[in-house]
Motif scaffolding. Structure first.
Motif, mmCIF file in Angstrom:
data_model
loop_
_atom_site.group_PDB
_atom_site.id
_atom_site.type_symbol
_atom_site.label_atom_id
_atom_site.label_comp_id
_atom_site.label_asym_id
_atom_site.label_seq_id
_atom_site.Cartn_x
_atom_site.Cartn_y
_atom_site.Cartn_z
ATOM 1 N N GLY A 1 0.832 -1.203 0.000
ATOM 2 C CA GLY A 1 0.000 0.000 0.000
ATOM 3 C C GLY A 1 0.863 1.247 0.000
ATOM 4 N N ASP A 2 0.389 2.258 0.698
ATOM 5 C CA ASP A 2 1.142 3.516 0.741
ATOM 6 C C ASP A 2 1.823 3.735 2.083
ATOM 7 O OD1 ASP A 2 -1.094 3.974 2.254
ATOM 8 O OD2 ASP A 2 -1.748 5.767 1.182
ATOM 9 N N ASP A 3 1.985 2.681 2.846
ATOM 10 C CA ASP A 3 2.627 2.755 4.164
ATOM 11 C C ASP A 3 4.076 2.291 4.042
ATOM 12 O OD1 ASP A 3 3.522 2.520 6.771
ATOM 13 O OD2 ASP A 3 1.730 1.472 7.481
ATOM 14 N N PRO A 4 5.042 3.200 4.069
ATOM 15 C CA PRO A 4 6.440 2.798 3.890
ATOM 16 C C PRO A 4 6.992 1.933 5.021
ATOM 17 C CG PRO A 4 6.305 5.109 4.487
ATOM 18 C CD PRO A 4 4.890 4.635 4.271
ATOM 19 N N GLN A 5 6.281 1.831 6.130
ATOM 20 C CA GLN A 5 6.744 1.001 7.231
ATOM 21 C C GLN A 5 6.139 -0.408 7.198
ATOM 22 O OE1 GLN A 5 6.783 4.928 9.854
ATOM 23 N NE2 GLN A 5 6.729 3.100 11.118
ATOM 24 N N LEU A 6 5.171 -0.647 6.307
ATOM 25 C CA LEU A 6 4.571 -1.968 6.160
ATOM 26 C C LEU A 6 5.342 -2.704 5.071
ATOM 27 C CD1 LEU A 6 2.306 -3.768 7.253
ATOM 28 C CD2 LEU A 6 0.832 -2.848 5.457
ATOM 29 N N VAL A 7 6.213 -3.612 5.485
ATOM 30 C CA VAL A 7 7.157 -4.267 4.583
ATOM 31 C C VAL A 7 6.903 -5.773 4.555
ATOM 32 C CG1 VAL A 7 8.906 -2.470 4.884
ATOM 33 C CG2 VAL A 7 8.906 -4.443 6.412
ATOM 34 N N PHE A 8 7.532 -6.438 3.584
ATOM 35 C CA PHE A 8 7.298 -7.869 3.472
ATOM 36 C C PHE A 8 8.550 -8.602 3.025
ATOM 37 C CE2 PHE A 8 6.556 -6.311 -0.786
ATOM 38 C CZ PHE A 8 7.022 -7.316 -1.619
ATOM 39 N N ASN A 9 8.518 -9.908 3.277
ATOM 40 C CA ASN A 9 9.541 -10.834 2.814
ATOM 41 C C ASN A 9 8.811 -11.940 2.079
ATOM 42 O OD1 ASN A 9 11.005 -13.594 3.578
ATOM 43 N ND2 ASN A 9 12.515 -12.002 3.302
#
Length: 148
Positions: free
Chosen positions: A60-68
C-alpha cells in the motif's frame, strides 16, 4: 512443487530511523545467509541497494509496512533457515523493530517449480488464510507440520 512464504510486518519507525537501525543494518547479512542455504530457490528483492532488502517494496502507501517473500524447495529447507541459523536470533528480537499486528501476517503455499509469486499473489494467499483458515490454498506452520 516448491514452498512459497510471505511474512509481513510494520516497522516501528521509518527505515532510516535509529530505532530500526540494527534490523536494517543486518538485512543483507540475513538475506545473504538465506540465499546460501540448501533448498533456497528465490527471494523477492528491491533495488539491490545495500541495506534495503525488500523494504522499499512496501504494501500500500505505508512505507513502514514491509514484506519478505521467498520460495524454498521444501519445508525442511525453510525450517532450517528460520529456526536453526542466525535468523532465529533476529526473529527473537522482532519486538524491538516491529509492531504487533492484530491479524495473521505469515502464510505459506505450494507453487509449481519455476513459478515466482508476486506480492499481490502472496497477499491474496494471506487474505485467503485470514478469511477461510488454513487449507491447501494457504496455511501456516501448524497446518503444514500436521500434514507432513
Amino acid at each position: 512443487m516448491h514452498l512459497a512464504e510471505l511474512n509481513i510486518g510494520r516497522l516501528l519507525a521509518p527505515t532510516d530511523d535509529p530505532r530500526v537501525a540494527d534490523f536494517m543494518n543486518n538485512l543483507d547479512r540475513i538475506n545473504g545467509l538465506g540465499k546460501r542455504m540448501p533448498g533456497f530457490v528465490w527471494m523477492s528483492e528491491g533495488s539491490g541497494e545495500p541495506g534495503t532488502g525488500n523494504t522499499e517494496n512496501m504494501i500500500g502507501d505505508d512505507p513502514q509496512l514491509v514484506f519478505n517473500l521467498t520460495v524454498w524447495e521444501d519445508l525442511p529447507s525453510l525450517e532450517a533457515f528460520v529456526y536453526k541459523t542466525l535468523h532465529s536470533k533476529f526473529m527473537d528480537r522482532k519486538a524491538e523493530w516491529f509492531e504487533v499486528l492484530g491479524e495473521q501476517h505469515f502464510v505459506m503455499w505450494w507453487i509449481e517449480n519455476g513459478h515466482r509469486p508476486t506480492r499481490d499473489e502472496a497477499l491474496a494467499r494471506l487474505d485467503d488464510l485470514r478469511q477461510n483458515g488454513p487449507s491447501e490454498q494457504a496455511f501456516g506452520w501448524d497446518w503444514i507440520r500436521a500434514k507432513s
